[in-house]
Enzyme design. Structure first.
Site, PDB file in Angstrom:
ATOM      1  N   GLU A 137     -36.827  42.667   9.415  1.00 40.13           N
ATOM      2  CA  GLU A 137     -36.831  41.882  10.660  1.00 40.13           C
ATOM      3  C   GLU A 137     -37.864  42.481  11.593  1.00 40.13           C
ATOM      4  OE1 GLU A 137     -32.973  41.435  12.603  1.00 40.13           O
ATOM      5  OE2 GLU A 137     -33.916  41.324  14.578  1.00 40.13           O
ATOM      6  N   GLU A 142     -38.763  40.450  22.746  1.00 34.60           N
ATOM      7  CA  GLU A 142     -37.322  40.454  22.937  1.00 34.60           C
ATOM      8  C   GLU A 142     -36.975  41.247  24.186  1.00 34.60           C
ATOM      9  OE1 GLU A 142     -33.334  41.358  20.306  1.00 34.60           O
ATOM     10  OE2 GLU A 142     -35.079  42.608  20.041  1.00 34.60           O
TER      11      GLU A 142
HETATM   12  C1  NAG Z   1     -28.059  34.363  18.548  1.00 33.05           C
HETATM   13  C2  NAG Z   1     -29.207  34.828  17.826  1.00 33.05           C
HETATM   14  O1  NAG Z   1     -29.642  34.197  16.926  1.00 33.05           O
HETATM   15  N1  NAG Z   1     -29.670  35.923  18.250  1.00 33.05           N
HETATM   16  C3  NAG Z   1     -30.764  36.496  17.628  1.00 33.05           C
HETATM   17  C4  NAG Z   1     -31.961  36.292  18.493  1.00 33.05           C
HETATM   18  O2  NAG Z   1     -32.962  37.131  18.098  1.00 33.05           O
HETATM   19  C5  NAG Z   1     -32.657  38.490  17.911  1.00 33.05           C
HETATM   20  C6  NAG Z   1     -33.891  39.135  17.445  1.00 33.05           C
HETATM   21  O3  NAG Z   1     -34.532  39.722  18.464  1.00 33.05           O
HETATM   22  C7  NAG Z   1     -31.588  38.690  16.904  1.00 33.05           C
HETATM   23  O4  NAG Z   1     -31.276  40.051  16.781  1.00 33.05           O
HETATM   24  C8  NAG Z   1     -30.417  37.911  17.331  1.00 33.05           C
HETATM   25  O5  NAG Z   1     -29.464  37.957  16.311  1.00 33.05           O
END
Ligand code: NAG
Ligand code: NAG
Ligand code: NAG
Ligand code: NAG
Ligand code: NAG
Ligand code: NAG
Length: 327
Positions: A137, A142
């Protein structure tokens, strides 16, 4: 839009961790305006991180105008009109995943606006949802609760760490990328060199460009503000051919010195999501963490705030000019 793919030659990364090699790439996918509907799948799934959100499908998103496209822009947002009841579902929002998957590639996001506001957790990232965390990932953008700048992070299976000493503009906050370590904090780099890389600061300058290059030797993330004269013109113009060799020191750099990137990452999709108030405190969740929320200067508690203040989310939207993918 799918363009012809031409051969590319990858330069070898010399002394990974110390020098960025770069390479020449050719435009493969150029996603602009209404192309977002054909290039992405709307994931109307329960929030994997227990956010205060309801992800809607494409027809609902378009009916509610949560997504909106013209020939040259795409907007994706959360509901900003509904007062929620505590026992009911979370705030309507959107999560999209690219139909195509990518291994070694460069992606350039031309973003005019990103979601801002207390309780918001926007993310632009890549993963393989069917093989997580073994497929890796990369969180490109973020952050939570308007706290800026925020970070780029890798999350992987075990045996993937980052060396202490890396040439990058940002500041490393964790070095173990393993999802099983440190409550899945991942190996993150805060984009401390630029307070306009996230949230209200980003939006106040008309956004800019985020780019990510993934090779087997390194993963690199760059950010350039909209009016940055030093931003490379091949990246910002959507050129047919780009050369990352001339893009300068990245904001975040993840070399393969102590992480075999080739085996920790498989073909990944691009995912763009906007959630609210993560409640899981043991899995790296941020926005709903009471201490993080309070430290952001946000009022009340996260869920109460998100439920009762729809107009606070008027600016909880992404606006993209384009996403260009090069291989
Ligand atoms: C709710 C969801 O899908 N959250 C994701 C959004 O993106 C982040 C990555 O930065 C994931 O960790 C989350 O799970
Ligand atoms: C989209 O979601 C709405 C509301 O849940 C549902 O009624 C509709 O059938 C869904 N459409 C598709 C194509 O799945
Ligand atoms: C949908 O959203 C766009 C972009 O914000 C806006 O220009 C348009 O007027 C909205 N359409 C409706 C029907 O509200
Ligand atoms: C980084 O590491 C190299 C070799 O391990 C060392 O020579 C160099 O001084 C280090 N640089 C910094 C800034 O710590
Ligand atoms: C950990 O990764 C290194 C390469 O970075 C490899 O040489 C080593 O065998 C791996 N160890 C395990 C236990 O997989
Ligand atoms: C530099 C900065 O403000 N970084 C923040 C990024 O987000 C984390 C989690 O909310 C904060 O702890 C950092 O302070």
């Amino acid at each position: 839009m799918k363009l012809n793919t031409v051969n590319v030659s990858f330069a070898l990364a010399s002394l990974a961790g110390l020098a960025l090699a770069g390479a020449v790439y050719t435009l493969d996918d150029s996603i602009v305006g209404e192309d977002f509907y054909s290039s992405f799948n709307f994931e109307a799934i329960p929030d994997p991180t227990d956010g205060r959100v309801t992800y809607v499908n494409q027809s609902t998103a378009q009916m509610l105008n949560l997504t909106y496209a013209t020939s040259n822009t795409f907007i994706m947002r959360a509901d900003d009109t509904t007062v929620l009841t505590a026992s009911g579902p979370g705030r309507n929002s959107v999560r999209i995943r690219s139909n195509n998957q990518y291994t070694q590639h460069v992606v350039v996001f031309d973003m005019l606006h990103m979601p801002e506001g207390c309780g918001t957790w926007p993310a632009v990232w890549e993963t393989d949802e069917s093989n997580w965390p073994d497929g890796g990932e990369v969180d490109i953008v973020e952050g939570v609760n308007n706290v800026e700048p925020n970070q780029s992070t890798l999350h992987t299976s075990p045996n993937c760490t980052m060396p202490a000493n890396i040439t990058q503009l940002g500041t490393a906050v964790e070095t173990d990328c393993d999802t099983a370590a440190d409550g899945n904090a991942g190996c993150g780099v805060q984009l401390t060199e630029d307070y306009n890389s996230f949230g209200p600061g980003f939006n106040s300058i008309g956004g800019g460009w985020y780019a990510m290059e993934r090779t087997d030797s390194y993963i690199a993330v760059w950010f350039w503000e909209r009016d940055d004269d030093s931003a490379p013109s091949d990246a910002t113009s959507g050129a047919g051919t780009i050369d990352t060799t001339s893009w300068g020191t990245p904001a975040a750099y993840f070399p393969n010195t102590d992480c075999d990137l080739a085996t920790h990452f498989d073909a990944n999709n691009i995912i763009i999501n906007l959630t609210f108030c993560e409640s899981c405190l043991t899995c790296g969740d941020w926005a709903g963490n009471a201490a993080v929320y309070a430290a952001s200067g946000c009022p009340s508690d996260c869920v109460t705030y998100v439920d009762s203040n729809p107009t606070a989310f008027t600016n909880a939207y992404f606006q993209f000019s384009s996403i260009n993918i090069y291989t």
